[in-house]
Design a protein around this motif. Structure first.
Motif, mmCIF file in Angstrom:
data_model
loop_
_atom_site.group_PDB
_atom_site.id
_atom_site.type_symbol
_atom_site.label_atom_id
_atom_site.label_comp_id
_atom_site.label_asym_id
_atom_site.label_seq_id
_atom_site.Cartn_x
_atom_site.Cartn_y
_atom_site.Cartn_z
ATOM 1 N N ASP A 402 -0.057 2.535 11.899
ATOM 2 C CA ASP A 402 -0.627 0.896 11.715
ATOM 3 C C ASP A 402 -0.179 0.046 12.467
ATOM 4 N N ASN A 403 1.390 0.261 12.693
ATOM 5 C CA ASN A 403 1.668 -0.762 13.684
ATOM 6 C C ASN A 403 1.262 -0.824 15.181
ATOM 7 N N LEU A 404 1.027 0.500 15.572
ATOM 8 C CA LEU A 404 0.197 0.588 16.774
ATOM 9 C C LEU A 404 -0.953 0.052 17.124
ATOM 10 N N VAL A 405 -1.898 0.412 16.000
ATOM 11 C CA VAL A 405 -3.322 -0.345 16.127
ATOM 12 C C VAL A 405 -3.042 -1.733 15.861
ATOM 13 N N LYS A 406 -2.169 -2.273 15.216
ATOM 14 C CA LYS A 406 -2.093 -3.820 14.799
ATOM 15 C C LYS A 406 -1.913 -4.186 16.343
ATOM 16 N N ASP A 407 -0.601 -3.717 17.099
ATOM 17 C CA ASP A 407 -0.311 -4.321 18.308
ATOM 18 C C ASP A 407 -1.712 -4.114 19.242
ATOM 19 N N TRP A 445 -11.551 3.568 7.992
ATOM 20 C CA TRP A 445 -10.945 3.829 6.686
ATOM 21 C C TRP A 445 -10.679 2.497 6.294
ATOM 22 N N ALA A 446 -10.728 1.277 6.951
ATOM 23 C CA ALA A 446 -10.427 -0.037 6.460
ATOM 24 C C ALA A 446 -11.631 -0.890 6.287
ATOM 25 N N GLN A 447 -12.795 -0.237 6.153
ATOM 26 C CA GLN A 447 -14.142 -0.846 6.298
ATOM 27 C C GLN A 447 -14.270 -1.756 5.219
ATOM 28 N N ASP A 448 -13.622 -1.508 4.114
ATOM 29 C CA ASP A 448 -13.658 -2.499 2.730
ATOM 30 C C ASP A 448 -12.559 -3.588 2.952
ATOM 31 N N LEU A 449 -11.740 -3.709 3.943
ATOM 32 C CA LEU A 449 -10.698 -4.830 4.181
ATOM 33 C C LEU A 449 -11.216 -5.602 4.800
ATOM 34 N N PRO A 450 -10.616 -6.957 5.045
ATOM 35 C CA PRO A 450 -10.842 -7.852 6.051
ATOM 36 C C PRO A 450 -10.790 -7.542 7.489
ATOM 37 N N ILE A 451 -9.811 -6.478 7.801
ATOM 38 C CA ILE A 451 -9.763 -5.983 9.202
ATOM 39 C C ILE A 451 -10.675 -4.973 9.493
ATOM 40 N N GLY A 452 -11.535 -4.572 8.653
ATOM 41 C CA GLY A 452 -12.434 -3.312 9.069
ATOM 42 C C GLY A 452 -13.349 -3.736 9.831
ATOM 43 N N GLY A 453 -14.238 -2.626 10.532
ATOM 44 C CA GLY A 453 -15.065 -2.944 11.403
ATOM 45 C C GLY A 453 -16.260 -3.804 11.007
ATOM 46 N N ARG A 454 -16.943 -3.558 9.578
ATOM 47 C CA ARG A 454 -18.097 -4.270 9.113
ATOM 48 C C ARG A 454 -17.278 -5.896 8.829
ATOM 49 N N TYR A 491 -20.500 1.149 11.135
ATOM 50 C CA TYR A 491 -19.179 0.909 10.736
ATOM 51 C C TYR A 491 -18.478 -0.488 11.575
ATOM 52 N N GLY A 492 -19.449 -1.162 12.312
ATOM 53 C CA GLY A 492 -18.934 -2.362 13.160
ATOM 54 C C GLY A 492 -18.319 -1.826 14.292
ATOM 55 N N THR A 493 -18.645 -1.004 15.007
ATOM 56 C CA THR A 493 -18.085 -0.582 16.368
ATOM 57 C C THR A 493 -19.073 -0.694 17.383
ATOM 58 N N GLY A 494 -19.244 -1.433 18.371
ATOM 59 C CA GLY A 494 -20.186 -1.452 19.438
ATOM 60 C C GLY A 494 -19.606 -0.953 20.764
ATOM 61 N N LEU A 495 -20.554 -0.465 21.505
ATOM 62 C CA LEU A 495 -19.995 0.439 22.698
ATOM 63 C C LEU A 495 -20.902 -0.322 23.826
ATOM 64 N N MET A 496 -20.156 -0.648 25.026
ATOM 65 C CA MET A 496 -20.991 -0.960 26.114
ATOM 66 C C MET A 496 -20.304 -0.145 27.242
ATOM 67 N N LEU A 497 -21.400 0.688 27.618
ATOM 68 C CA LEU A 497 -21.270 1.353 29.123
ATOM 69 C C LEU A 497 -21.316 0.789 30.124
ATOM 70 N N VAL A 498 -20.281 0.920 31.134
ATOM 71 C CA VAL A 498 -20.190 0.053 32.484
ATOM 72 C C VAL A 498 -20.105 1.389 33.520
ATOM 73 N N THR A 499 -21.454 1.458 34.209
ATOM 74 C CA THR A 499 -21.189 2.629 35.362
ATOM 75 C C THR A 499 -22.254 2.500 36.445
ATOM 76 N N GLN A 500 -21.812 2.825 37.660
ATOM 77 C CA GLN A 500 -22.461 3.015 39.015
ATOM 78 C C GLN A 500 -23.322 4.319 39.155
ATOM 79 N N ARG A 501 -23.220 5.217 38.203
ATOM 80 C CA ARG A 501 -23.834 6.470 38.206
ATOM 81 C C ARG A 501 -24.512 6.763 36.805
ATOM 82 N N PRO A 502 -25.473 6.118 36.426
ATOM 83 C CA PRO A 502 -26.194 6.440 35.106
ATOM 84 C C PRO A 502 -26.648 7.775 35.040
ATOM 85 N N SER A 503 -27.033 8.405 36.109
ATOM 86 C CA SER A 503 -27.565 9.779 36.332
ATOM 87 C C SER A 503 -26.482 10.878 35.628
#
Length: 617
Positions: A402-407, A445-454, A491-503
């Motif tokens: 919990d301390n690690l993710v908080k950091d 697992w924190a989705q119902d808490l203010p820090i959750g992804g949603r 669950y409130g987590t978005g992903l952005m893929l950045v690449t020079q080789r989409p193939s």
């Protein structure tokens, strides 16, 4: 059908055929030039990526041009058929080259614009140019909404801002593709500058930076984590506790491949050690929920010591009589914390005591690899994490995950940069996959808490994505990122893929991206992969990519209200990965001091690129 005189200067042709969202347009024959003047501004008819409007009563359908010329004519069409349908005068013949293909993408009613089409045109409907006034209405819809950030200007328009829809960017995933030097790093920096300008005070983004280039541009706006001996001011050490890894990844890193029966035995031993150590946690989990994969601390040094002891111990009896009571006492007691082995009387090669362990697993080479990894300073971030994350021999820790993710993501800055350029290449995918899995699971697992992804969504920006989700691969990073791509939106987590080789990127992951930002792309296989992945049947626009200017891209999908060609502005601070200033640096009169190669060697050995003079000694 009788052709009525049309006075509207925006009129350029008529609908000839409709196939879903794809519309074939026959251009008017009396157009003197493809350059049209409207309201004092010039417009070019038939520009790839240009916009067009099809009036249908009170509504307007909007489309973008993807093809022009004879190839745009409907398949199997003949000049006589289409002339007869659209023209009253059969003597008038349009040239076979005056065709255009457009793709529908939205619908407008008055000053309201909406993505998607609720009705379709029919043969003979008029097609008009879209003027800048029309574009201001369309783009104004996004600008008026909260959470729109500007990244530049719409190309070929007069001063219309290109505004990104944050909700579409985070919730629907996205991909940024482009050849080396096309402007990907600048675009990411511009996006992060906009995210961290104060208009989104609760923003939360994570950048996986394999080249260590973004800290130079975003350091003041971000918390930077690095793996290096000498950290710059404000930077923090990156710790990834080994006990957070699933058993299979930990085994691969430390012991390598094992026989299935030995793997099962060691898995059981790790499970027992975690079960024992869990009792000393601040909030012990139920015993039935703990497995060898659970993120519960245990002593990996003690694990090595016990496995090594089992290989070395000798007995006073042989066969089935080898019990703990029959084991020899060590001649010299080892030390688990120092990774020092016990020393036992050597086994006799004859049929007399001392006898070797009849049940030994013969994994001495694996254990030597394990000890080497545990002692390797390159892996200290993993096996000797500081700040209280390293377990003692009983599995006790001072600080938990919990301390690690908080950091990592719970601080007051909107951006977290994980500079993983210092990671050994053989563990890069495993470590990145573990880091993302720890963060994702914590927010899940924190989705119902203010820090959750949603409640506070997270955007993960993955640079050099083809290294982490390659086609046909099965790694920790691949599994985690596939899960985020498929489930993260809920669950409130978005992903952005950045690449020079989409193939080279896994097709199933790329297909989950609701938005595509394509910069200049020259490789044909890469363009084919992008064309297959772009939304809205707009694959024809991909043919523009080889001729795009640096810093210019096609924005497709949820990030913008309409498919747009955008000129991205320059970032305020250039990332380290920006091109060298050529030819200026080659035109300097004096060459650098050759003695600096000694300092470079010291930096290499110290795994630091610092320019401090202390590195010389």
């Amino acid at each position: 059908m009788i052709k009525m005189p049309i006075a509207d200067p925006t009129y350029i042709g008529q609908v000839a055929s409709v196939t879903g969202a794809i519309v074939r347009v026959r251009l008017r024959e009396d157009m003197p030039s493809t350059l049209v003047m409207i309201g004092g501004e010039s417009y070019r008819v038939g520009q790839i990526g240009g916009y067009f409007r099809i009036p249908l009563g009170y509504a307007n359908l909007y489309a973008v041009c993807t093809q022009i010329g004879a190839d745009a004519a409907p398949h199997g069409s003949t000049e006589e058929i289409y002339t007869g349908v659209l023209e009253a005068d059969v003597q008038k013949r349009l040239s076979g080259f005056r065709w255009m293909t457009i793709v529908l993408f939205g619908e407008g009613l008055g000053k309201e614009f909406e993505r998607g089409v609720g009705q379709y045109p029919t043969v003979g409907d008029e097609v008009h140019l879209v003027t800048n006034d029309d574009l201001k209405i369309i783009y104004g819809c996004s600008k008026g909404k909260k959470g729109a950030i500007s990244v530049g200007q719409i190309a070929s328009t007069s001063g219309i801002s290109a505004d990104i829809n944050i909700a579409g960017l985070v919730s629907r995933h996205s991909a940024v593709v482009g050849s080396t030097g096309a402007g990907k790093s600048n675009l990411i920096t511009v996006l992060m500058e906009a995210v961290s300008d104060g208009s989104l005070p609760n923003a939360r983004t994570v950048i996986i930076d394999p080249h260590g280039e973004y800290a130079s541009a975003l350091g003041e706006r971000a918390r930077v984590f690095r793996i290096r001996p000498n950290l710059e001011a404000g930077e923090r050490p990156l710790w990834v506790p080994f006990w957070a890894l699933p058993f299979s990844e930990l085994q691969e890193l430390t012991l390598g491949g094992l026989q299935p029966n030995h793997e099962a035995t060691i898995r059981d031993l790790v499970h027992d050690m975690k079960l024992t150590a869990a009792a000393s946690l601040a909030n012990p989990p139920p015993e039935g929920t703990i497995t060898a994969d659970s993120p519960v601390p245990f002593s990996i040094k003690k694990l090595w010591y016990e496995l090594d002891k089992f290989e070395r111990v000798t007995f006073r009896a042989s066969g089935n009589q080898q019990t703990d009571e029959q084991a020899h006492d060590p001649e010299e007691v080892g030390d688990a914390s120092a990774l020092k082995s016990d020393r036992y009387p050597a086994a006799n090669s004859y049929n007399q005591a001392p006898f070797k362990n009849q049940r030994k697993r013969n994994i001495e080479r694996h254990l030597e690899l394990m000890r080497s990894r545990l002692r390797d300073t390159r892996f200290s971030f993993l096996f000797k994490p500081g700040d209280g994350y390293e377990p003692n021999l009983e599995g006790g820790i001072e600080r938990d995950l919990d301390n690690l993710v908080k950091d990592w993501v719970g601080h007051d800055k909107p951006i977290t940069i994980f500079d993983v350029s210092g990671l050994p290449s053989e563990v890069l995918q495993i470590i990145v996959g573990t880091m993302l899995r720890v963060v994702y699971d914590m927010l899940f697992w924190a989705q119902d808490l203010p820090i959750g992804g949603r409640q506070q969504p997270l955007l993960v920006v993955l640079d050099e994505a083809h290294r982490f989700v390659p086609e046909g691969s099965e790694t920790s990073a691949h599994r985690t990122l596939s899960m985020i791509a498929k489930e993260g939106r809920k669950y409130g987590t978005g992903l952005m893929l950045v690449t020079q080789r989409p193939s080279e990127i896994d097709s199933s992951v790329l297909s989950q991206c609701g938005s595509m930002i394509a910069l200049r792309l020259t490789n044909s296989s890469d363009r084919s992969k992008v064309s297959a992945a772009v939304p809205d049947d707009l694959g024809g626009l991909v043919d523009q990519l080889p001729s795009m200017r640096t810093g210019e891209g096609i924005f497709l999908g949820e990030v913008m209200p309409i498919p747009s060609r955008v000129r991205v502005r320059k970032a305020r601070q250039k990332p380290v990965g920006d091109d060298p200033k050529m030819p200026d640096v080659w035109q300097k009169a004096e060459r650098p001091d050759s003695s600096l190669y000694s300092r470079a060697l010291n930096n290499w050995r110290a795994q630091s690129s610092s320019t401090d003079t202390d590195n010389e000694n």
